[in-house]
Motif scaffolding. Structure first.
Motif, PDB file in Angstrom:
ATOM      1  N   SER A 261       0.761  -1.393   0.066  1.00 16.51           N
ATOM      2  CA  SER A 261      -0.057   0.082  -0.060  1.00 16.51           C
ATOM      3  C   SER A 261       0.943   1.246  -0.026  1.00 16.51           C
ATOM      4  N   ALA A 262       2.340   1.295   0.359  1.00 15.89           N
ATOM      5  CA  ALA A 262       2.982   2.470   0.225  1.00 15.89           C
ATOM      6  C   ALA A 262       3.821   2.635  -1.191  1.00 15.89           C
ATOM      7  N   LEU A 263       3.231   1.489  -1.986  1.00 15.89           N
ATOM      8  CA  LEU A 263       4.026   1.554  -3.441  1.00 15.89           C
ATOM      9  C   LEU A 263       3.317   2.204  -4.504  1.00 15.89           C
ATOM     10  N   ASP A 264       4.248   2.714  -5.523  1.00 10.03           N
ATOM     11  CA  ASP A 264       3.720   3.039  -6.524  1.00 10.03           C
ATOM     12  C   ASP A 264       2.820   2.115  -7.406  1.00 10.03           C
ATOM     13  N   PRO A 265       1.813   2.233  -7.865  1.00  7.20           N
ATOM     14  CA  PRO A 265       1.254   1.209  -8.764  1.00  7.20           C
ATOM     15  C   PRO A 265       1.977   0.373  -9.614  1.00  7.20           C
ATOM     16  N   GLU A 266       2.933   0.983 -10.076  1.00  9.16           N
ATOM     17  CA  GLU A 266       3.568   0.007 -11.099  1.00  9.16           C
ATOM     18  C   GLU A 266       4.540  -1.110 -10.464  1.00  9.16           C
TER      19      GLU A 266
END
Ligand SMILES: Nc1ncnc2c1ncn2[C@@H]1O[C@H](COP(=O)(O)OP(=O)(O)O)[C@@H](O)[C@H]1O
Ligand SMILES: [Mg+2]
Lengths: 291, 272
Positions: free
Chosen positions: B197-202
């Motif tokens: 959940s803390a990651l960029d979508p890619e």
């Protein structure tokens, strides 16, 4: 000549020879200044770490002791502390410093008293610096270490304390800079450090301005060399964190002097970009461990 | 803990000591001050199972995970991990008291934890992040630990980042190092708290792919995640938590397609 028309007598050749060929006594004074400062700072850092850990202890009297210790040593003049430790304790019959010989080497009583006083005084500041630095480390680091099965002690020693070092070095550097200059106070109890030797040269030559200018230049040289060493240490730590920081400019490291203690910890943490100190400074809910 | 019953260490009267039960939580209550956050949660996780926890923000998912490895003390109930009570033992009079820190640490060594914000050691290389636990906790010799670390970093696709520091890794790469760090302790169970959940979508895909592989290899996992695709494909069970209680649980299809509970329905509706 400019100096003589102004009515000022400046003995240039005395100044120059004192600067370039200082007497043995002066060099010994310089040596005493350096070792007093280095030993006291090193011991104060160790005691400061213990004070910082005690401040986080579950044992309330221990925390109270640290609070009172810090309050007293930061709230009274170093000069008075020196006189109390050396003269006061002896006069009250509590403790008298005696010369100690280690092999052929003698540690004079006044030097012992000076080391003890500078150490105890600086430990109060280091305690606060280290306490602030420990709390600047993201609590998630402690938890990550614990999640791999480390005991709380291991997590502190192997993960939290090494990271706190990054926040400790800048204010420690400022304190060490101050320490080298403050050792001159030890002259009042008769420690033959650079300032006392300078006074002695003054009273035998009356070249007051010249000899104090020489002493000032030597103090400046000490603090300047330390400034470079400190920057080198900071860059080395940054490399350990995989952060390339441009070398500090002359201006940035001279201007960081004079500020003392804890506030520089915050300043250091705050000047870093968010990508650099991921997690640090991010507001977090307090978690069970730190209750 | 309130109302402790006379229980022998490791013995579970209700039969949950069955060797294939990795986590057995029963009637767990947890308060922060006056606020009760977990209000009697029960959860069983069997060996090799992947359980996905879903629920609104603030419903207590993180707190439940943190109780499972005793990052939080509990106020009531029991949690057994690997058949042993976690964080507590019974004293001579049969009352539950908190374990010593060293004993809790030994228990935690068997439980991996993957954090939402990675919590990698920023002053250490990827390899050092992975090897610190084995070296200091398992007393593994350095070379052996490094061999293990390299193998695990390869397993998460980061063999080229062995000597790189976290500051030079992307979010997805950081989380994969964090997973390798957890794996290095050879845990019997890994807890994941919103790992993507803390990651960029890619970057979400690369982390989920690693987790999918782990699941295939039979790792027991409890995952807080709202990645529905991942949950459908990998989860054996989805558990819906709301306001500190388990509202319902079942197969992904049951929960996502035929939720029995109104609160599950409204939560899923908001998610889409
Ligand atoms: N250390 C804490 N102190 C006080 N309240 C907390 C603490 N940790 C969590 N909470 C509260 O407990 C509730 C559940 O939190 P959490 O378990 O993090 O929920 P979730 O992970 O489901 O979003 C929230 O209301 C949160 O504010
Ligand atoms: Mg959460």
């Amino acid at each position: 000549m400019l100096f003589s028309t102004a009515g000022l007598h400046f003995d240039y050749s005395f100044f120059w020879s004192s600067l370039v060929h200082p007497s043995t006594a002066f060099l010994q004074g310089l040596e005493t200044t350096v070792y007093l400062a280095v030993i006291a700072q090193a011991l104060a850092t160790i005691i400061g770490l213990l004070l910082a850990l005690a401040r986080r202890s579950k044992i309330a009297p221990l925390r109270a002791f640290v609070w009172i210790y810090t309050w007293m040593f930061r709230g009274t003049p170093l000069l008075i502390q020196l006189v109390i430790v050396y003269d006061g304790l002896a006069a009250a019959g509590i403790y008298t410093f005696n010369n100690i010989s280690v092999g052929s080497f003698v540690i004079p009583s006044v030097v012992q008293a000076a080391i003890v006083t500078f150490t105890l005084n600086e430990a109060a500041y280091m305690g606060e610096i280290i306490r602030a630095a420990l709390s600047a480390v993201d609590p998630g680091q402690f938890e990550a270490a614990m999640s791999t099965g480390m005991s709380p002690g291991q997590a502190m020693r192997l993960v939290v304390v090494p990271q706190a070092v990054r926040f400790i070095v800048p204010p420690l550097g400022n304190d060490f800079n101050a320490m080298m200059k403050n050792t001159s106070l030890a002259s009042v109890i008769g420690v033959s450090e650079m300032f006392l030797v300078t006074q002695e040269i003054n009273s035998s030559t009356f070249n007051t301005f010249e000899i104090y200018a020489v002493a000032a230049i030597y103090y400046l040289a000490l603090t300047t060399v330390w400034g470079f060493i400190q920057s080198a240490i900071e860059r080395r730590i940054d490399r350990r964190w995989g952060i390339a920081r441009p070398p500090r400019s002359w201006w940035s490291w001279t201007s960081s002097w004079g500020r003392r203690g804890v506030e520089t910890v915050g300043a250091t943490a705050g000047t870093e970009g968010p990508a650099i100190l991921q997690g640090v400074g991010r507001p977090r809910e307090p978690r069970g461990f730190f209750e | 803990m309130a109302q402790p019953g006379p229980t022998q260490r490791g013995e579970v009267p209700d039969g949950s000591s069955a060797p294939d039960v990795i986590v057995h939580a029963s009637d767990v209550h947890k308060r922060f001050g006056s606020v009760e956050v977990l209000k009697g949660v029960s959860l069983v996780v069997r060996r090799g199972e992947v359980v996905v926890l879903i629920g609104a923000s603030g419903s207590g998912k993180t707190t439940l995970l943190r109780c499972i490895n005793h990052f939080e003390r509990i106020d009531q109930g029991r949690i057994f991990v690997n058949g042993r009570l976690i964080g507590y033992r019974s004293d001579a009079r049969g009352r539950l008291v908190e374990e010593r820190a060293s004993a809790i640490a030994r228990q935690r060594a068997e439980i991996g934890f993957v954090f939402q914000h990675f919590n990698l050691y920023p002053n250490k290389s990827a390899l050092e992040n992975v090897t610190l636990g084995p070296r200091k906790v398992r007393k593994m010799p350095r070379l052996q630990a490094e061999e293990l670390g390299r193998r695990l970093l390869q397993r998460v696709g980061l063999e080229s980042k062995v000597d790189v520091h976290p500051a030079q890794l992307s979010g997805g790469q950081k989380q994969r190092v964090a997973i390798a760090r957890a794996l290095a302790m050879q845990p019997k169970l890994i807890l994941f708290d919103e790992p993507t959940s803390a990651l960029d979508p890619e970057m979400i895909g690369e982390v989920l792919a690693v987790m999918r592989d782990l699941a295939k290899e039979g790792m027991t996992m409890v995952v807080v995640s709202h990645e529905m695709g991942f949950a459908r494909e990998v989860a054996d069970r989805v558990v819906m938590i709301d306001d500190g209680v388990v509202v319902e649980e079942g197969s992904p299809a049951q929960i996502f397609d035929r939720p029995a509970h109104e609160r599950t329905r409204s939560f899923l509706a908001k998610l889409l």
